[in-house]
Design a protein around this motif. Structure first.
Motif, PDB file in Angstrom:
ATOM      1  N   LEU A  19      -8.186  11.203  -1.770  1.00 20.98           N
ATOM      2  CA  LEU A  19      -6.723  11.210  -1.755  1.00 20.98           C
ATOM      3  C   LEU A  19      -6.164  10.808  -0.392  1.00 20.98           C
ATOM      4  O   LEU A  19      -5.007  10.413  -0.290  1.00 20.98           O
ATOM      5  CB  LEU A  19      -6.202  12.600  -2.136  1.00 20.98           C
ATOM      6  CG  LEU A  19      -6.422  13.034  -3.583  1.00 20.98           C
ATOM      7  CD1 LEU A  19      -6.035  14.492  -3.760  1.00 20.98           C
ATOM      8  CD2 LEU A  19      -5.644  12.156  -4.540  1.00 20.98           C
ATOM      9  N   GLY A  20      -6.980  10.914   0.648  1.00 18.78           N
ATOM     10  CA  GLY A  20      -6.524  10.556   1.989  1.00 18.78           C
ATOM     11  C   GLY A  20      -6.453   9.056   2.238  1.00 18.78           C
ATOM     12  O   GLY A  20      -5.850   8.618   3.218  1.00 18.78           O
ATOM     13  N   GLN A  21      -7.054   8.275   1.353  1.00 14.36           N
ATOM     14  CA  GLN A  21      -7.057   6.820   1.538  1.00 14.36           C
ATOM     15  C   GLN A  21      -5.791   6.199   0.949  1.00 14.36           C
ATOM     16  O   GLN A  21      -5.243   6.713  -0.028  1.00 14.36           O
ATOM     17  CB  GLN A  21      -8.275   6.220   0.844  1.00 14.36           C
ATOM     18  CG  GLN A  21      -9.591   6.701   1.404  1.00 14.36           C
ATOM     19  CD  GLN A  21     -10.766   6.277   0.540  1.00 14.36           C
ATOM     20  OE1 GLN A  21     -10.593   5.789  -0.564  1.00 14.36           O
ATOM     21  NE2 GLN A  21     -11.973   6.466   1.063  1.00 14.36           N
ATOM     22  N   MET A  51       0.845  -1.192   0.000  1.00 10.15           N
ATOM     23  CA  MET A  51       0.000   0.000   0.000  1.00 10.15           C
ATOM     24  C   MET A  51       0.876   1.236   0.000  1.00 10.15           C
ATOM     25  O   MET A  51       1.982   1.228   0.533  1.00 10.15           O
ATOM     26  CB  MET A  51      -0.893   0.014   1.245  1.00 10.15           C
ATOM     27  CG  MET A  51      -1.783  -1.194   1.401  1.00 10.15           C
ATOM     28  SD  MET A  51      -2.952  -1.426   0.076  1.00 10.15           S
ATOM     29  CE  MET A  51      -4.159  -0.197   0.504  1.00 10.15           C
ATOM     30  N   LYS A  52       0.346   2.321  -0.604  1.00 11.49           N
ATOM     31  CA  LYS A  52       1.065   3.594  -0.632  1.00 11.49           C
ATOM     32  C   LYS A  52       0.093   4.726  -0.370  1.00 11.49           C
ATOM     33  O   LYS A  52      -1.127   4.566  -0.497  1.00 11.49           O
ATOM     34  CB  LYS A  52       1.723   3.799  -1.987  1.00 11.49           C
ATOM     35  CG  LYS A  52       0.739   4.022  -3.117  1.00 11.49           C
ATOM     36  CD  LYS A  52       1.417   4.515  -4.367  1.00 11.49           C
ATOM     37  CE  LYS A  52       0.354   4.758  -5.433  1.00 11.49           C
ATOM     38  NZ  LYS A  52       0.464   6.043  -6.059  1.00 11.49           N
ATOM     39  N   GLN A  53       0.623   5.881   0.010  1.00 16.41           N
ATOM     40  CA  GLN A  53      -0.187   7.077   0.198  1.00 16.41           C
ATOM     41  C   GLN A  53      -0.348   7.765  -1.144  1.00 16.41           C
ATOM     42  O   GLN A  53       0.618   7.937  -1.875  1.00 16.41           O
ATOM     43  CB  GLN A  53       0.508   8.017   1.198  1.00 16.41           C
ATOM     44  CG  GLN A  53      -0.223   9.323   1.455  1.00 16.41           C
ATOM     45  CD  GLN A  53      -1.557   9.123   2.129  1.00 16.41           C
ATOM     46  OE1 GLN A  53      -1.649   8.428   3.128  1.00 16.41           O
ATOM     47  NE2 GLN A  53      -2.591   9.723   1.581  1.00 16.41           N
ATOM     48  N   LEU A  97      -1.952  15.547  -1.641  1.00 12.73           N
ATOM     49  CA  LEU A  97      -2.686  15.910  -0.420  1.00 12.73           C
ATOM     50  C   LEU A  97      -1.805  16.740   0.519  1.00 12.73           C
ATOM     51  O   LEU A  97      -1.824  16.565   1.722  1.00 12.73           O
ATOM     52  CB  LEU A  97      -3.166  14.631   0.283  1.00 12.73           C
ATOM     53  CG  LEU A  97      -4.249  14.799   1.340  1.00 12.73           C
ATOM     54  CD1 LEU A  97      -5.560  15.202   0.690  1.00 12.73           C
ATOM     55  CD2 LEU A  97      -4.449  13.526   2.131  1.00 12.73           C
ATOM     56  N   ARG A  98      -1.017  17.650  -0.043  1.00 14.41           N
ATOM     57  CA  ARG A  98      -0.110  18.447   0.788  1.00 14.41           C
ATOM     58  C   ARG A  98      -0.497  19.927   0.860  1.00 14.41           C
ATOM     59  O   ARG A  98      -0.311  20.561   1.885  1.00 14.41           O
ATOM     60  CB  ARG A  98       1.329  18.326   0.259  1.00 14.41           C
ATOM     61  CG  ARG A  98       1.904  16.928   0.395  1.00 14.41           C
ATOM     62  CD  ARG A  98       2.243  16.599   1.833  1.00 14.41           C
ATOM     63  NE  ARG A  98       2.737  15.247   1.970  1.00 14.41           N
ATOM     64  CZ  ARG A  98       2.107  14.278   2.605  1.00 14.41           C
ATOM     65  NH1 ARG A  98       0.944  14.491   3.149  1.00 14.41           N
ATOM     66  NH2 ARG A  98       2.631  13.073   2.695  1.00 14.41           N
TER      67      ARG A  98
END
Length: 64
Positions: free
Chosen positions: A44-46, A23-25, A29-30
């Motif tokens: 985008l937070g998931q 899994m990756k971020q 989302l910055r």
């Protein structure tokens, strides 16, 4: 032969699931949230599953 070292950047960025997926971020989302819809920022937070070609490279960096 010496031990293999885990890539420090990779171990911070990827998480291994119980089934063996990586899994990756999700990126984006910055900053600049004013221009992005709330629906998009929630999505985008998931965490996201890493694609198959990228998984091959990432597992090598992690020593898996």
């Amino acid at each position: 032969m010496p031990k293999q070292k885990t890539h420090s950047g990779a171990k911070k960025r990827f998480k291994l699931t119980g089934s063996g997926k990586l899994m990756k971020q999700q990126a984006g989302l910055r900053h600049n949230f004013e221009g992005k819809p709330t629906k998009r920022t929630r999505r985008l937070g998931q965490d996201q599953v890493l694609s198959a070609p990228d998984t091959k490279v990432a597992k090598k960096l992690l020593g898996l």
